[in-house]
Enzyme design. Sequence first.
Site, PDB file in Angstrom:
ATOM      1  N   TYR A 146       0.853  -1.192   0.000  1.00 53.03           N
ATOM      2  CA  TYR A 146       0.000   0.000   0.000  1.00 53.03           C
ATOM      3  C   TYR A 146       0.893   1.248   0.000  1.00 53.03           C
ATOM      4  CZ  TYR A 146      -3.792  -3.204   1.380  1.00 53.03           C
ATOM      5  OH  TYR A 146      -4.706  -4.237   1.433  1.00 53.03           O
ATOM      6  N   PRO A 155     -15.466  -4.461   2.541  1.00 53.93           N
ATOM      7  CA  PRO A 155     -16.782  -4.839   3.077  1.00 53.93           C
ATOM      8  C   PRO A 155     -17.915  -3.947   2.586  1.00 53.93           C
ATOM      9  CG  PRO A 155     -15.510  -3.681   4.750  1.00 53.93           C
ATOM     10  CD  PRO A 155     -14.572  -3.903   3.584  1.00 53.93           C
TER      11      PRO A 155
HETATM   12  N1  LIG Z   1      -6.056  -8.462   1.313  1.00 58.07           N
HETATM   13  C1  LIG Z   1      -6.380  -7.832   0.216  1.00 58.07           C
HETATM   14  O1  LIG Z   1      -6.091  -8.289  -0.904  1.00 58.07           O
HETATM   15  C2  LIG Z   1      -7.146  -6.537   0.311  1.00 58.07           C
HETATM   16  C3  LIG Z   1      -7.717  -5.978  -0.860  1.00 58.07           C
HETATM   17  C4  LIG Z   1      -8.437  -4.790  -0.732  1.00 58.07           C
HETATM   18  C5  LIG Z   1      -8.547  -4.165   0.505  1.00 58.07           C
HETATM   19  N2  LIG Z   1      -7.964  -4.714   1.611  1.00 58.07           N
HETATM   20  C6  LIG Z   1      -8.071  -4.052   2.935  1.00 58.07           C
HETATM   21  O2  LIG Z   1      -9.435  -3.778   3.195  1.00 58.07           O
HETATM   22  C7  LIG Z   1      -9.618  -2.392   3.462  1.00 58.07           C
HETATM   23  C8  LIG Z   1     -10.986  -1.950   2.974  1.00 58.07           C
HETATM   24  O3  LIG Z   1     -11.226  -2.315   1.634  1.00 58.07           O
HETATM   25  P1  LIG Z   1     -11.432  -1.245   0.463  1.00 58.07           P
HETATM   26  O4  LIG Z   1     -10.811   0.022   0.818  1.00 58.07           O
HETATM   27  O5  LIG Z   1     -11.031  -1.922  -0.804  1.00 58.07           O
HETATM   28  O6  LIG Z   1     -13.018  -1.076   0.321  1.00 58.07           O
HETATM   29  P2  LIG Z   1     -14.218  -0.632   1.273  1.00 58.07           P
HETATM   30  O7  LIG Z   1     -13.816  -0.590   2.679  1.00 58.07           O
HETATM   31  O8  LIG Z   1     -15.339  -1.495   0.862  1.00 58.07           O
HETATM   32  O9  LIG Z   1     -14.527   0.852   0.722  1.00 58.07           O
HETATM   33  C9  LIG Z   1     -13.791   1.936   1.179  1.00 58.07           C
HETATM   34  C10 LIG Z   1     -14.284   3.218   0.544  1.00 58.07           C
HETATM   35  O10 LIG Z   1     -15.670   3.418   0.783  1.00 58.07           O
HETATM   36  C11 LIG Z   1     -15.920   4.811   0.995  1.00 58.07           C
HETATM   37  N3  LIG Z   1     -16.448   4.952   2.363  1.00 58.07           N
HETATM   38  C12 LIG Z   1     -15.926   4.459   3.512  1.00 58.07           C
HETATM   39  N4  LIG Z   1     -16.664   4.801   4.576  1.00 58.07           N
HETATM   40  C13 LIG Z   1     -17.696   5.503   4.089  1.00 58.07           C
HETATM   41  C14 LIG Z   1     -18.810   6.121   4.705  1.00 58.07           C
HETATM   42  N5  LIG Z   1     -18.994   6.047   6.013  1.00 58.07           N
HETATM   43  N6  LIG Z   1     -19.671   6.778   3.905  1.00 58.07           N
HETATM   44  C15 LIG Z   1     -19.497   6.843   2.595  1.00 58.07           C
HETATM   45  N7  LIG Z   1     -18.444   6.265   1.942  1.00 58.07           N
HETATM   46  C16 LIG Z   1     -17.555   5.604   2.700  1.00 58.07           C
HETATM   47  C17 LIG Z   1     -14.601   5.544   0.860  1.00 58.07           C
HETATM   48  O11 LIG Z   1     -14.366   5.960  -0.499  1.00 58.07           O
HETATM   49  P3  LIG Z   1     -15.042   7.266  -1.156  1.00 58.07           P
HETATM   50  O12 LIG Z   1     -15.381   8.201  -0.040  1.00 58.07           O
HETATM   51  O13 LIG Z   1     -14.014   7.795  -2.101  1.00 58.07           O
HETATM   52  O14 LIG Z   1     -16.234   6.717  -1.880  1.00 58.07           O
HETATM   53  C18 LIG Z   1     -13.594   4.439   1.151  1.00 58.07           C
HETATM   54  O15 LIG Z   1     -12.341   4.665   0.595  1.00 58.07           O
HETATM   55  C19 LIG Z   1      -8.428  -1.707   2.770  1.00 58.07           C
HETATM   56  O16 LIG Z   1      -8.132  -0.440   3.330  1.00 58.07           O
HETATM   57  C20 LIG Z   1      -7.336  -2.719   3.031  1.00 58.07           C
HETATM   58  O17 LIG Z   1      -6.811  -2.549   4.337  1.00 58.07           O
HETATM   59  C21 LIG Z   1      -7.272  -5.880   1.526  1.00 58.07           C
END
Ligand SMILES: NC(=O)c1ccc[n+]([C@@H]2O[C@H](COP(=O)([O-])OP(=O)(O)OC[C@H]3O[C@@H](n4cnc5c(N)ncnc54)[C@H](OP(=O)(O)O)[C@@H]3O)[C@@H](O)[C@H]2O)c1
Length: 325
Positions: free
Chosen positions: A56, A202
């Site tokens: 990251y 999630p």
């Molecule tokens: N192991 C792996 O391969 C892998 C892959 C992916 C992720 N991850 C981990 O999982 C974590 C989360 O996954 P992700 O970032 O892909 O997706 P996510 O948590 O499903 O979505 C995050 C995005 O949703 C929006 N958001 C978050 N809270 C919100 C709220 N309260 N209201 C409105 N919009 C909101 C924000 O973007 P906007 O505001 O720009 O819309 C944020 O960047 C990552 O940070 C990482 O640590 C791991």
Amino acid sequence: MEYTNLGKTREKVSRIGLGAWQFSEAWGVTEYMQAKSVVSKAVELGINFFDTAMVYGLGLSEDLLGRALRELGVRRDEVFVTTKIPGDFLNPLDVYRSVEKSVEVLGLGYIDGLLAHWPPCWHNVPTRVYARALERLVDLGRVRYLGLSNFPIELVESFRSSLSKHDVEIFQVRYNLAERWADEEVVPYAERHGITIQAWSPLAKGALTGKYTLESLPKFTDVRAREAVFHPENFDGVWRLVQLLKSIGERYGRTPAQVALNWLITASPVVVPIPGAKAPEQVVELANSVGWRLSYSDWRALDELSRRVAISYSAYYLDYKPQQV
Ligand SMILES: NC(=O)c1ccc[n+]([C@@H]2O[C@H](COP(=O)([O-])OP(=O)(O)OC[C@H]3O[C@@H](n4cnc5c(N)ncnc54)[C@H](OP(=O)(O)O)[C@@H]3O)[C@@H](O)[C@H]2O)c1
């Protein structure tokens, strides 16, 4: 805040964690003070389970997260940080070199949970070879617990059988209402073997929050530019989910994001969502997705609808028009 035990250990981790991939160019939070405000709000609300990875921002996320936790004066034993070593670094030389670097960049003295980020698909390092190297890091006190991310169960079994003293305590997989492949094998396996699942994406990368609509889908310039859930062919089903999340949420005084996260923790006692946040206000909303539960009938209504949502991961490829037919 609600807490649960990590895997088979006595470590107390919050029932909702915080992902820190957002602290990188891929998602746009590259300023330290912005990252610190996110971490600070999480700590204030009792979140103690943080996730980052070596890839990251190639160190930036680990750097900003570790620095924020240090500057906030959080007691070291009151926070649990997972980081991940990419599948490309899993030869023993790179395991030791990169983990040493990760310990330095995080600046927290040791790593609480080290996960293999994905299996070594390019270099064919045998599973037992990197399993032994990772286990040695636990013996040597650089790492406290081991985990696997994006591993099929066949490889998990092979990895676990290569360990002599320690076990896998953490899985990390994509798991959200629109993308439920983990339900097939990973969730039942984790429940049976006492392994905590960090559910990544999630919120389906924000698609389940309800703020993006089919009519006004942004042209994402971040990591979501080619994300399957935002392809119009798939987003239709996601949007139907959002409508149901909204109407259920109204009865509980909750937002679609909170209902989507609560659905995950209601689905299984071992699942801990780790949503990413870019601002403190988002953290407040995320933290309030726990401490209550959906009723059985509401949980089932979402279960049923989500089973009918099929995400095609080849959608962008299928859009391609050959130059000559
Ligand atoms: N192991 C792996 O391969 C892998 C892959 C992916 C992720 N991850 C981990 O999982 C974590 C989360 O996954 P992700 O970032 O892909 O997706 P996510 O948590 O499903 O979505 C995050 C995005 O949703 C929006 N958001 C978050 N809270 C919100 C709220 N309260 N209201 C409105 N919009 C909101 C924000 O973007 P906007 O505001 O720009 O819309 C944020 O960047 C990552 O940070 C990482 O640590 C791991």
